[in-house]
Design a protein around this motif. Structure first.
Motif, PDB file in Angstrom:
ATOM      1  N   GLU A   1      90.467  -5.788  28.011  1.00  0.00           N
ATOM      2  CA  GLU A   1      89.537  -4.707  28.324  1.00  0.00           C
ATOM      3  C   GLU A   1      89.530  -4.374  29.807  1.00  0.00           C
ATOM      4  OE1 GLU A   1      84.929  -4.834  28.304  1.00  0.00           O
ATOM      5  OE2 GLU A   1      85.527  -4.475  26.221  1.00  0.00           O
TER       6      GLU A   1
ATOM      7  N   ALA B   1      91.054  -1.027  31.315  1.00  0.00           N
ATOM      8  CA  ALA B   1      90.541   0.290  30.928  1.00  0.00           C
ATOM      9  C   ALA B   1      90.213   1.203  32.109  1.00  0.00           C
ATOM     10  CB  ALA B   1      89.324   0.127  30.014  1.00  0.00           C
TER      11      ALA B   1
ATOM     12  N   ALA C   1      91.825   4.865  32.404  1.00  0.00           N
ATOM     13  CA  ALA C   1      90.926   6.014  32.306  1.00  0.00           C
ATOM     14  C   ALA C   1      91.036   6.922  33.514  1.00  0.00           C
ATOM     15  CB  ALA C   1      89.487   5.531  32.145  1.00  0.00           C
TER      16      ALA C   1
ATOM     17  N   VAL D   1      93.039  -1.041  23.558  1.00  0.00           N
ATOM     18  CA  VAL D   1      92.380  -0.496  24.740  1.00  0.00           C
ATOM     19  C   VAL D   1      93.028   0.833  25.127  1.00  0.00           C
ATOM     20  CG1 VAL D   1      91.909  -0.860  27.193  1.00  0.00           C
ATOM     21  CG2 VAL D   1      91.678  -2.759  25.593  1.00  0.00           C
ATOM     22  N   TRP D   2      94.352   0.896  25.087  1.00  0.00           N
ATOM     23  CA  TRP D   2      95.087   2.128  25.400  1.00  0.00           C
ATOM     24  C   TRP D   2      94.666   3.258  24.468  1.00  0.00           C
ATOM     25  CZ3 TRP D   2      97.743   5.044  28.514  1.00  0.00           C
ATOM     26  CH2 TRP D   2      98.722   5.944  28.048  1.00  0.00           C
TER      27      TRP D   2
ATOM     28  N   CYS E   1      91.897   3.488  22.715  1.00  0.00           N
ATOM     29  CA  CYS E   1      90.473   3.804  22.923  1.00  0.00           C
ATOM     30  C   CYS E   1      90.285   4.687  24.150  1.00  0.00           C
ATOM     31  CB  CYS E   1      89.678   2.505  23.070  1.00  0.00           C
ATOM     32  SG  CYS E   1      87.896   2.747  23.238  1.00  0.00           S
ATOM     33  N   VAL E   2      91.009   4.380  25.226  1.00  0.00           N
ATOM     34  CA  VAL E   2      90.928   5.195  26.437  1.00  0.00           C
ATOM     35  C   VAL E   2      91.375   6.621  26.144  1.00  0.00           C
ATOM     36  CG1 VAL E   2      91.991   5.561  28.702  1.00  0.00           C
ATOM     37  CG2 VAL E   2      91.108   3.309  28.094  1.00  0.00           C
ATOM     38  N   ASN E   3      92.441   6.764  25.355  1.00  0.00           N
ATOM     39  CA  ASN E   3      92.921   8.096  25.011  1.00  0.00           C
ATOM     40  C   ASN E   3      91.925   8.845  24.131  1.00  0.00           C
ATOM     41  OD1 ASN E   3      95.949   8.873  25.793  1.00  0.00           O
ATOM     42  ND2 ASN E   3      95.816   6.650  25.610  1.00  0.00           N
TER      43      ASN E   3
ATOM     44  N   ASP F   1      88.660   8.451  24.137  1.00  0.00           N
ATOM     45  CA  ASP F   1      87.561   8.859  25.017  1.00  0.00           C
ATOM     46  C   ASP F   1      87.964  10.068  25.862  1.00  0.00           C
ATOM     47  OD1 ASP F   1      85.972   6.837  24.062  1.00  0.00           O
ATOM     48  OD2 ASP F   1      86.339   5.488  25.756  1.00  0.00           O
ATOM     49  N   SER F   2      89.203  10.060  26.343  1.00  0.00           N
ATOM     50  CA  SER F   2      89.678  11.173  27.155  1.00  0.00           C
ATOM     51  C   SER F   2      89.719  12.463  26.348  1.00  0.00           C
ATOM     52  CB  SER F   2      91.070  10.861  27.710  1.00  0.00           C
ATOM     53  OG  SER F   2      91.521  11.897  28.557  1.00  0.00           O
TER      54      SER F   2
END
Length: 220
Positions: A74, A77, A81, A141-142, A144-146, A148-149
């Motif tokens: 994590e 991130a 981000a 994590v990768w 999830c970041v995408n 959110d973006s």
């Protein structure tokens, strides 16, 4: 599971509040930890990297590490981000009414090329994505970041598209644009292609963007 939002228009977004000194210090510490984590994952792989090693590399106590992150994966991130934050900010600089296809391509190219800091960040991303190939938690994590973006991108696109834009089309375009960058970085990271020119993330991202969005009504 997040509730679907494609059935209602996007409300105008309030201007961002200036972060306090405490918030800036917190963000700087998180970014230091994220850089250390990315470096160690690229150098020795996720299995050989511990939270203790990341904290030591970042120059913080282990308790500080766990104040901000639940696990070692994590920790990357904030750095990942940052790339999405930068490209959305560039897109947000475009004037409403600018052809969306032009605005998107311009923001993508600017965010993935042209400056030494960008090129250094791309090399960090390459090392991290290579490390993530064999680590499911790091890949999560990768993704999830995408995700959110993508969700943060939709209001930016809605503003540029103007009132009356179909929320479904806005969401589809946000998803396609986000995936264009994600896929280009994943493909590029698996090669030794340079950070600029043929085979670079910017070139691949524009190609992906055109292929994914060519038939979308918002871009006609």
């Amino acid at each position: 599971m997040r509730s679907p939002r494609s059935s209602r228009p996007y409300a105008a977004q309030p201007g961002p509040r200036a972060p306090s000194l405490t918030e800036r210090r917190k963000a700087a510490t998180q970014l230091d930890i994220a850089r250390a984590a990315c470096e160690l994952f690229a150098e020795q792989g996720p299995d050989a990297t511990t939270a203790e090693a990341i904290a030591h590399r970042a120059g913080v106590a282990l308790r500080t590490f766990y104040r901000y992150f639940r696990n070692k994966q994590e920790a990357v991130a904030p750095l990942l981000a940052g790339g999405g934050d930068a490209w959305r900010a560039l897109l947000a600089e475009e004037d409403p009414g600018t052809p969306l296809a032009e605005a998107l391509e311009r923001a993508v190219v600017r965010s993935l090329s042209g400056r030494q800091a960008v090129e250094e960040g791309l090399e960090v991303t390459r090392g991290l994505l290579r490390a993530a190939a064999d680590d499911q938690a790091l890949r999560a994590v990768w993704y999830c970041v995408n995700q959110d973006s993508e969700e943060q991108l939709a209001p930016v696109i809605a503003r540029l598209a103007g009132e009356g834009a179909d929320p479904l089309e806005v969401r589809l375009l946000a998803a396609a644009a986000t995936d264009a960058i994600r896929i280009s970085l994943e493909l590029w990271s698996a090669t030794d292609a340079p950070v600029s020119g043929p085979g670079s993330p910017a070139e691949l991202a524009v190609r992906c963007l055109r292929d994914l969005t060519g038939a979308m009504p918002l871009l006609r």
